[in-house]
Design a protein around this motif. Structure first.
Motif, PDB file in Angstrom:
ATOM      1  N   ALA A 331      37.064  49.718  39.771  1.00  0.00           N
ATOM      2  CA  ALA A 331      36.249  48.247  39.063  1.00  0.00           C
ATOM      3  C   ALA A 331      35.301  48.284  39.487  1.00  0.00           C
ATOM      4  N   GLN A 332      34.566  47.532  40.726  1.00  0.00           N
ATOM      5  CA  GLN A 332      33.940  47.483  41.261  1.00  0.00           C
ATOM      6  C   GLN A 332      32.573  48.560  41.632  1.00  0.00           C
ATOM      7  N   LEU A 333      33.126  49.548  41.832  1.00  0.00           N
ATOM      8  CA  LEU A 333      32.126  51.011  41.485  1.00  0.00           C
ATOM      9  C   LEU A 333      31.216  51.288  39.674  1.00  0.00           C
ATOM     10  N   GLU A 334      31.682  50.430  39.447  1.00  0.00           N
ATOM     11  CA  GLU A 334      32.129  50.745  37.879  1.00  0.00           C
ATOM     12  C   GLU A 334      30.716  49.579  37.238  1.00  0.00           C
ATOM     13  N   LEU A 335      30.945  48.285  37.836  1.00  0.00           N
ATOM     14  CA  LEU A 335      30.013  47.625  37.684  1.00  0.00           C
ATOM     15  C   LEU A 335      28.406  47.785  38.499  1.00  0.00           C
ATOM     16  N   ASP A 336      28.919  48.366  39.432  1.00  0.00           N
ATOM     17  CA  ASP A 336      27.459  48.961  40.466  1.00  0.00           C
ATOM     18  C   ASP A 336      26.795  49.594  39.390  1.00  0.00           C
ATOM     19  N   GLN A 337      27.593  50.382  39.581  1.00  0.00           N
ATOM     20  CA  GLN A 337      26.649  51.720  38.332  1.00  0.00           C
ATOM     21  C   GLN A 337      26.251  51.117  37.145  1.00  0.00           C
ATOM     22  N   TYR A 338      26.259  50.401  36.563  1.00  0.00           N
ATOM     23  CA  TYR A 338      25.113  49.609  35.707  1.00  0.00           C
ATOM     24  C   TYR A 338      24.124  48.858  35.589  1.00  0.00           C
ATOM     25  N   PHE A 339      25.136  48.057  36.347  1.00  0.00           N
ATOM     26  CA  PHE A 339      24.010  46.694  36.785  1.00  0.00           C
ATOM     27  C   PHE A 339      23.501  45.808  38.341  1.00  0.00           C
ATOM     28  N   GLU A 340      22.210  45.533  38.335  1.00  0.00           N
ATOM     29  CA  GLU A 340      21.881  45.067  39.758  1.00  0.00           C
ATOM     30  C   GLU A 340      22.272  43.829  40.029  1.00  0.00           C
ATOM     31  N   LYS A 341      22.312  43.427  40.758  1.00  0.00           N
ATOM     32  CA  LYS A 341      23.349  41.956  41.927  1.00  0.00           C
ATOM     33  C   LYS A 341      23.298  41.084  41.040  1.00  0.00           C
ATOM     34  N   PHE A 456      34.984  36.180  33.328  1.00  0.00           N
ATOM     35  CA  PHE A 456      35.210  35.887  34.506  1.00  0.00           C
ATOM     36  C   PHE A 456      36.163  36.576  35.765  1.00  0.00           C
ATOM     37  N   LEU A 457      36.757  38.133  35.567  1.00  0.00           N
ATOM     38  CA  LEU A 457      37.419  38.396  36.051  1.00  0.00           C
ATOM     39  C   LEU A 457      35.966  39.539  36.822  1.00  0.00           C
ATOM     40  N   ALA A 458      35.413  40.310  35.771  1.00  0.00           N
ATOM     41  CA  ALA A 458      33.594  40.812  35.629  1.00  0.00           C
ATOM     42  C   ALA A 458      33.373  40.422  37.096  1.00  0.00           C
ATOM     43  N   SER A 459      33.071  39.174  36.580  1.00  0.00           N
ATOM     44  CA  SER A 459      31.612  38.301  37.806  1.00  0.00           C
ATOM     45  C   SER A 459      32.504  38.112  39.228  1.00  0.00           C
ATOM     46  N   MET A 460      33.610  37.571  38.956  1.00  0.00           N
ATOM     47  CA  MET A 460      34.122  37.270  39.804  1.00  0.00           C
ATOM     48  C   MET A 460      33.863  39.558  40.984  1.00  0.00           C
ATOM     49  N   LEU A 461      34.523  40.237  40.694  1.00  0.00           N
ATOM     50  CA  LEU A 461      35.121  41.323  41.397  1.00  0.00           C
ATOM     51  C   LEU A 461      32.998  41.533  41.370  1.00  0.00           C
ATOM     52  N   LYS A 462      32.218  41.235  40.516  1.00  0.00           N
ATOM     53  CA  LYS A 462      30.863  41.709  41.447  1.00  0.00           C
ATOM     54  C   LYS A 462      30.245  41.246  41.805  1.00  0.00           C
ATOM     55  N   THR A 463      30.943  40.326  42.623  1.00  0.00           N
ATOM     56  CA  THR A 463      30.369  38.597  43.399  1.00  0.00           C
ATOM     57  C   THR A 463      31.070  38.846  44.994  1.00  0.00           C
ATOM     58  N   PHE A 464      32.644  39.266  44.874  1.00  0.00           N
ATOM     59  CA  PHE A 464      33.578  39.204  45.747  1.00  0.00           C
ATOM     60  C   PHE A 464      34.743  40.316  46.078  1.00  0.00           C
ATOM     61  N   THR A 465      34.597  40.553  46.700  1.00  0.00           N
ATOM     62  CA  THR A 465      36.391  41.564  46.604  1.00  0.00           C
ATOM     63  C   THR A 465      37.337  40.343  47.868  1.00  0.00           C
ATOM     64  N   PHE A 466      38.299  41.250  46.694  1.00  0.00           N
ATOM     65  CA  PHE A 466      40.169  40.152  47.389  1.00  0.00           C
ATOM     66  C   PHE A 466      40.690  41.172  47.730  1.00  0.00           C
ATOM     67  N   ARG A 467      41.450  40.655  48.950  1.00  0.00           N
ATOM     68  CA  ARG A 467      42.164  40.726  49.541  1.00  0.00           C
ATOM     69  C   ARG A 467      43.345  39.538  50.116  1.00  0.00           C
ATOM     70  N   LEU A 468      44.981  39.756  50.171  1.00  0.00           N
ATOM     71  CA  LEU A 468      45.358  38.804  50.669  1.00  0.00           C
ATOM     72  C   LEU A 468      45.253  39.040  52.658  1.00  0.00           C
ATOM     73  N   PRO A 469      45.054  37.427  52.970  1.00  0.00           N
ATOM     74  CA  PRO A 469      45.606  37.691  54.048  1.00  0.00           C
ATOM     75  C   PRO A 469      46.654  38.980  55.053  1.00  0.00           C
ATOM     76  N   GLU A 470      45.843  38.990  56.201  1.00  0.00           N
ATOM     77  CA  GLU A 470      46.944  39.558  56.766  1.00  0.00           C
ATOM     78  C   GLU A 470      47.930  39.257  57.682  1.00  0.00           C
ATOM     79  N   GLY A 471      49.132  39.958  57.596  1.00  0.00           N
ATOM     80  CA  GLY A 471      50.604  40.001  57.915  1.00  0.00           C
ATOM     81  C   GLY A 471      51.307  38.603  57.757  1.00  0.00           C
ATOM     82  N   GLU A 472      50.867  38.660  56.341  1.00  0.00           N
ATOM     83  CA  GLU A 472      51.560  37.618  55.361  1.00  0.00           C
ATOM     84  C   GLU A 472      52.700  38.797  54.216  1.00  0.00           C
ATOM     85  N   PRO A 473      53.710  38.231  54.135  1.00  0.00           N
ATOM     86  CA  PRO A 473      54.278  39.034  53.036  1.00  0.00           C
ATOM     87  C   PRO A 473      53.741  38.879  51.934  1.00  0.00           C
TER      88      PRO A 473
END
Length: 500
Positions: A331-341, A456-473
């Motif tokens: 999804a982020q690659l698609e955003l980067d392909q068409y739009f500047e930061k 909201f979702l497109a703007s969040m993915l354009k600005t951040f990468t999200f992940r869960l904390p390591e070591g937590e189930p």
């Protein structure tokens, strides 16, 4: 008096009352003829044990396989009929929409809602209030570009709040909930509140807690005597306290609109409704349904329906993307392909982002945020597919039976946005995606919700990468099922993207 009578407190009158009550309850759970099929009922409790100890969605799926697309249950002495499958829901709530568009009477929370608003009302009141509300919302820009200005302000506030976490783990629930809630506030009151505003925070907490409490009162719909039991098992006392907080806040905002010259100039729902109240009073309209309590009821529904479902869908989206980083990256690659930061996304950008659109549809399908819509009822005894549906029967549209139907979706439990893309990479829109339901009771704010989810979702993915904390189930994906299906609380890490 015999000693045994003293010890037992024997009273013939109370014995007669007990016997008659049990007889009435037992007769109430005896199925009349021509009802849809269903499991055998037990005296007094009906089929309540059928739902014990499992996910209601899975239980309904098994009952559907055994009894068909339309089956009946008794909870206590209340008849409930469940409709399953896309074609059945479409026939019942679109083709026969006039017969199934009322709301059941006798629900526990009627004591607080008084059947005020658009969602809770029925009959002519519902028709008049829905028509007026939809007209005003359209005038305010619902589904149009002008609405983007309101949403963009909250998107930027949301991004700033996430950035302030500095890459540390946090629960994003509060940030998303406040941001989406502010969109509704702008629409309703003509103003927004800061994320740390204590009065608004208290109000939102009361709305959120009230939503959970209403879900917990379900047994009271079928066993109303529970509200008289000691210990407040239905939490009605807490519900009343939260309800007062919510209503007092809204009443205050309405009062300000009648006294504050600046707010009187605001382009918002409250001003439009106040003007209609005054107009009908001037014309001496008889039996008007436009009055202050109705306005309060509608605003409550705006915040409950317009905040909870959208915010919950966004939280599910981020959780799924954390569990499937390859889909997030796509999804982020698609955003980067068409739009500047620094490009501010708009609804017109959707045509360049088919994967993002497919992603949102897949989240709505798999998250299944409102599995059973809001209960319906027929205003009169009705015939459907040869079955008799008595008036005021509680009707449950099983939306989950459509969104998770293996006959419609290959591997329905798999998170796979590509199912909504055609061979050329374009968006394939399936009519069976019905998170907002269908027919006369379709969600009033569908177009607003679609705009919010995309921006909201497109703007969040354009600005951040999200992940869960390591070591937590990872959290249990079964979620928490009430009126809505919400994810279990989870921590998330948002890392600013350095390149686009």
């Amino acid at each position: 008096m015999p000693i045994s009578d003293c010890v037992l407190g024997f009273n013939p009158t109370w014995l007669l009352v007990a016997v008659v009550s049990i007889l009435v309850l037992w007769l109430g759970t005896r199925k009349p003829q021509h009802l849809p099929p269903g499991p055998p009922t037990l005296p007094l409790i009906g089929n309540i044990l059928t739902l014990a100890g499992g996910d209601v969605r899975s239980i309904f799926q098994k009952l559907r396989k055994r009894y068909g697309d339309v089956f009946s249950l008794y909870f206590g002495n209340r008849l409930v009929i469940v409709f399953n499958g896309y074609e059945t829901l479409k026939e019942a709530f679109v083709k026969y929409g006039d017969d199934f568009s009322d709301r059941p009477k006798g629900l526990v929370y009627e004591e607080y809602s008084k059947r005020m608003g658009v969602v809770n009302s029925g009959g002519e009141t519902w028709k008049v209030q829905r028509k007026f509300s939809l007209s005003v919302l359209r005038d305010l820009g619902l589904g149009k570009n002008v609405m983007e200005t309101r949403i963009h302000e909250e998107v930027m506030s949301c991004l700033d709040a996430i950035m302030s976490k500095g890459g540390a783990p946090f629960d994003i629930h509060c940030i998303i909930h406040t941001s989406v809630c502010n969109v509704i506030s702008s629409l309703s009151f003509g103003k927004r509140f800061e994320h740390d505003d204590p009065e608004f925070r208290t109000y939102m907490d009361a709305v959120n807690e009230g939503m959970k409490l209403v879900g917990g009162t379900s047994l009271g719909h079928f066993f109303p005597y529970l509200k008289y039991c000691p210990g407040d098992p239905l939490k009605l006392g807490v519900l009343a306290t939260n309800d007062k907080v919510v209503r007092d806040f809204i009443q205050k905002q309405i009062a300000l609109h009648r006294t504050d010259p600046l707010l009187q100039q605001a382009d918002d729902f409250v001003n439009a409704y106040i003007q209609e109240i005054d107009r009908q009073e001037t014309l001496n309209v008889e039996n008007t349904t436009f009055f202050n309590d109705m306005l309060v009821g509608i605003i409550i529904e705006f915040f409950v329906a317009g905040t909870e479902t959208t915010a919950t869908t966004l939280r599910w989206a981020l959780l799924y993307l954390c569990l499937h980083p390859e889909i997030q990256e796509k999804a982020q690659l698609e955003l980067d392909q068409y739009f500047e930061k620094d490009h501010q996304l708009s609804m017109s950008d959707r045509r360049c982002l088919p994967f993002m659109e497919a992603l949102i549809m897949e989240v709505q399908r798999l998250a299944d945020v409102v599995p059973f819509s809001v209960p319906h009822a027929p205003p009169n005894t009705t015939q459907f597919r040869g079955f008799t549906i008595p008036e005021n029967t509680m009707l449950l549209p099983n939306i989950s039976s459509v969104l998770s139907d293996p006959d419609l979706w290959r591997d329905p439990e798999t998170f796979r946005p590509e199912r909504f893309l055609d061979d050329n990479g374009g968006v394939r829109r399936e009519e069976e995606i019905i998170p907002f339901f269908m027919g006369r009771r379709i969600c009033l704010g569908e177009s607003l919700a679609r705009m919010e989810l995309f921006l909201f979702l497109a703007s969040m993915l354009k600005t951040f990468t999200f992940r869960l904390p390591e070591g937590e189930p990872p959290p249990d994906l079964e979620g928490i099922l009430g009126i809505t299906r919400t994810p279990q609380p989870f921590q998330i890490i948002a890392t600013p993207r350095q390149s686009t």
